[in-house]
Design an enzyme around this catalytic site. Structure first.
Site, PDB file in Angstrom:
ATOM      1  N   GLU A  48      -8.838  -4.881  12.307  1.00  6.77           N
ATOM      2  CA  GLU A  48      -8.236  -3.819  13.125  1.00  6.77           C
ATOM      3  C   GLU A  48      -8.316  -4.131  14.627  1.00  6.77           C
ATOM      4  O   GLU A  48      -8.205  -3.230  15.449  1.00  6.77           O
ATOM      5  CB  GLU A  48      -8.932  -2.485  12.827  1.00  6.77           C
ATOM      6  CG  GLU A  48      -8.893  -2.049  11.375  1.00  6.77           C
ATOM      7  CD  GLU A  48      -7.486  -1.809  10.842  1.00  6.77           C
ATOM      8  OE1 GLU A  48      -6.641  -1.290  11.591  1.00  6.77           O
ATOM      9  OE2 GLU A  48      -7.223  -2.172   9.685  1.00  6.77           O
ATOM     10  N   PHE A 103     -12.237   6.609   6.763  1.00  2.00           N
ATOM     11  CA  PHE A 103     -10.939   7.235   6.481  1.00  2.00           C
ATOM     12  C   PHE A 103      -9.818   6.240   6.779  1.00  2.00           C
ATOM     13  O   PHE A 103      -9.689   5.743   7.889  1.00  2.00           O
ATOM     14  CB  PHE A 103     -10.755   8.498   7.336  1.00  2.00           C
ATOM     15  CG  PHE A 103      -9.444   9.180   7.114  1.00  2.00           C
ATOM     16  CD1 PHE A 103      -9.199   9.873   5.939  1.00  2.00           C
ATOM     17  CD2 PHE A 103      -8.431   9.111   8.064  1.00  2.00           C
ATOM     18  CE1 PHE A 103      -7.980  10.502   5.709  1.00  2.00           C
ATOM     19  CE2 PHE A 103      -7.201   9.728   7.850  1.00  2.00           C
ATOM     20  CZ  PHE A 103      -6.983  10.425   6.673  1.00  2.00           C
ATOM     21  N   GLY A 104      -8.984   5.973   5.772  1.00  2.00           N
ATOM     22  CA  GLY A 104      -7.832   5.083   5.939  1.00  2.00           C
ATOM     23  C   GLY A 104      -6.555   5.888   5.872  1.00  2.00           C
ATOM     24  O   GLY A 104      -6.400   6.760   5.002  1.00  2.00           O
ATOM     25  N   TYR A 105      -5.618   5.599   6.799  1.00  2.00           N
ATOM     26  CA  TYR A 105      -4.357   6.362   6.825  1.00  2.00           C
ATOM     27  C   TYR A 105      -3.146   5.424   6.865  1.00  2.00           C
ATOM     28  O   TYR A 105      -2.006   5.884   6.821  1.00  2.00           O
ATOM     29  CB  TYR A 105      -4.327   7.313   8.038  1.00  2.00           C
ATOM     30  CG  TYR A 105      -4.553   6.576   9.337  1.00  2.00           C
ATOM     31  CD1 TYR A 105      -5.842   6.357   9.827  1.00  2.00           C
ATOM     32  CD2 TYR A 105      -3.479   6.035  10.054  1.00  2.00           C
ATOM     33  CE1 TYR A 105      -6.060   5.646  11.003  1.00  2.00           C
ATOM     34  CE2 TYR A 105      -3.681   5.329  11.222  1.00  2.00           C
ATOM     35  CZ  TYR A 105      -4.971   5.139  11.692  1.00  2.00           C
ATOM     36  OH  TYR A 105      -5.176   4.412  12.848  1.00  2.00           O
ATOM     37  N   GLY A 106      -3.397   4.115   6.970  1.00  6.21           N
ATOM     38  CA  GLY A 106      -2.293   3.150   7.049  1.00  6.21           C
ATOM     39  C   GLY A 106      -2.501   2.078   5.998  1.00  6.21           C
ATOM     40  O   GLY A 106      -2.704   2.370   4.814  1.00  6.21           O
ATOM     41  N   SER A 107      -2.543   0.820   6.467  1.00  7.11           N
ATOM     42  CA  SER A 107      -2.676  -0.279   5.498  1.00  7.11           C
ATOM     43  C   SER A 107      -4.006  -0.245   4.755  1.00  7.11           C
ATOM     44  O   SER A 107      -4.121  -0.808   3.666  1.00  7.11           O
ATOM     45  CB  SER A 107      -2.503  -1.632   6.197  1.00  7.11           C
ATOM     46  OG  SER A 107      -3.578  -1.863   7.084  1.00  7.11           O
TER      47      SER A 107
HETATM   48  C1  SIN Z   1      -5.758   2.484   8.750  1.00  8.05           C
HETATM   49  O1  SIN Z   1      -5.119   2.082   7.787  1.00  8.05           O
HETATM   50  O2  SIN Z   1      -6.606   3.396   8.603  1.00  8.05           O
HETATM   51  C2  SIN Z   1      -5.626   1.893  10.119  1.00  8.05           C
HETATM   52  C3  SIN Z   1      -4.273   1.370  10.428  1.00  8.05           C
HETATM   53  C4  SIN Z   1      -3.853   0.161   9.656  1.00  8.05           C
HETATM   54  O3  SIN Z   1      -4.670  -0.781   9.513  1.00  8.05           O
HETATM   55  O4  SIN Z   1      -2.719   0.113   9.184  1.00  8.05           O
END
Ligand code: SIN
Length: 202
Positions: free
Chosen positions: A99, A24-28
């Site tokens: 990360e 699951f990705g929520y940011g970049s």
């Molecule tokens: C993510 O995107 O799921 C983790 C946070 C990031 O790398 O910005």
């Protein structure tokens, strides 16, 4: 204390024997998926809120001037919308490196946009990590982001690309959109201010 979580993540072996895992990705990870994946689907996790509370020393800032990037903080009832990627465990090494500034792998229940569910993986930088910056007023976060940059580029690009990707997903994220609004308003005021100066001096 170093925020480098690579070694800790290596010991999280839960999915190592799986052929495929939903990440699951929520940011970049949403707008810059620089790893091979077999499929991607919009998904959400519940009980977590996306917040620009994590410091970035390695991507969107430096050791001297860390940027601000998102992590998830527990918030009962909150639904965080993002993108799930189907990956093979071979990509964990790359993801752990990417990360490494405070993020740990966690198992999480995921719900896809069609209601299907599964257990997946998510990287979260918890508040006890050395790079955690914590809450601040959204206008102050926007000013911080406007002034930071690192090896992956300007911190503002991270914010603007995330906001754009969330809009494409149909996500309602007041925190991210409020910070985006402050950043864009400040840059318009800068341009207007410069405009006035140049008129006055001509
Ligand atoms: C993510 O995107 O799921 C983790 C946070 C990031 O790398 O910005």
């Amino acid at each position: 204390m170093s925020p480098d979580t690579t070694a800790q993540n290596k010991s999280m072996t839960h999915f190592d024997q799986h052929q495929e895992v939903w990440l699951f990705g929520y940011g970049s990870l949403i707008f810059r998926p620089d790893f091979p994946f077999l499929a991607r689907r919009p998904a959400c996790i519940t009980g977590w809120a996306r917040r620009f509370w994590q410091g970035s020393h390695d991507h969107r800032g430096t050791l001297e001037r860390p940027g601000r990037v998102v992590t998830l903080v527990p918030q009962a009832g909150t639904r965080c919308l993002g993108m799930a990627f189907l990956v093979t465990p071979e990509v964990f090494a790359h993801l752990d490196f990417r990360e490494k500034n405070g993020y740990l792998r966690f198992r999480t229940p995921l719900t896809f946009d069609d209601g299907d569910t599964c257990e997946g993986l998510v990287y979260i930088a918890t508040e006890d990590n050395a790079a955690f910056l914590g809450p601040a007023p959204e206008a102050a976060i926007a000013r911080h982001i406007a002034s930071a940059a690192g090896p992956s580029g300007p911190n503002s690009e991270y914010l603007l690309r995330l906001a754009e990707a969330l809009r494409e997903l149909g996500a309602e994220d007041e925190h991210v959109f409020a910070i985006e609004h402050h950043l864009l308003r400040a840059s318009t005021e800068d341009v207007d201010g410069r405009g006035k100066d140049s008129v006055a001096s001509s």
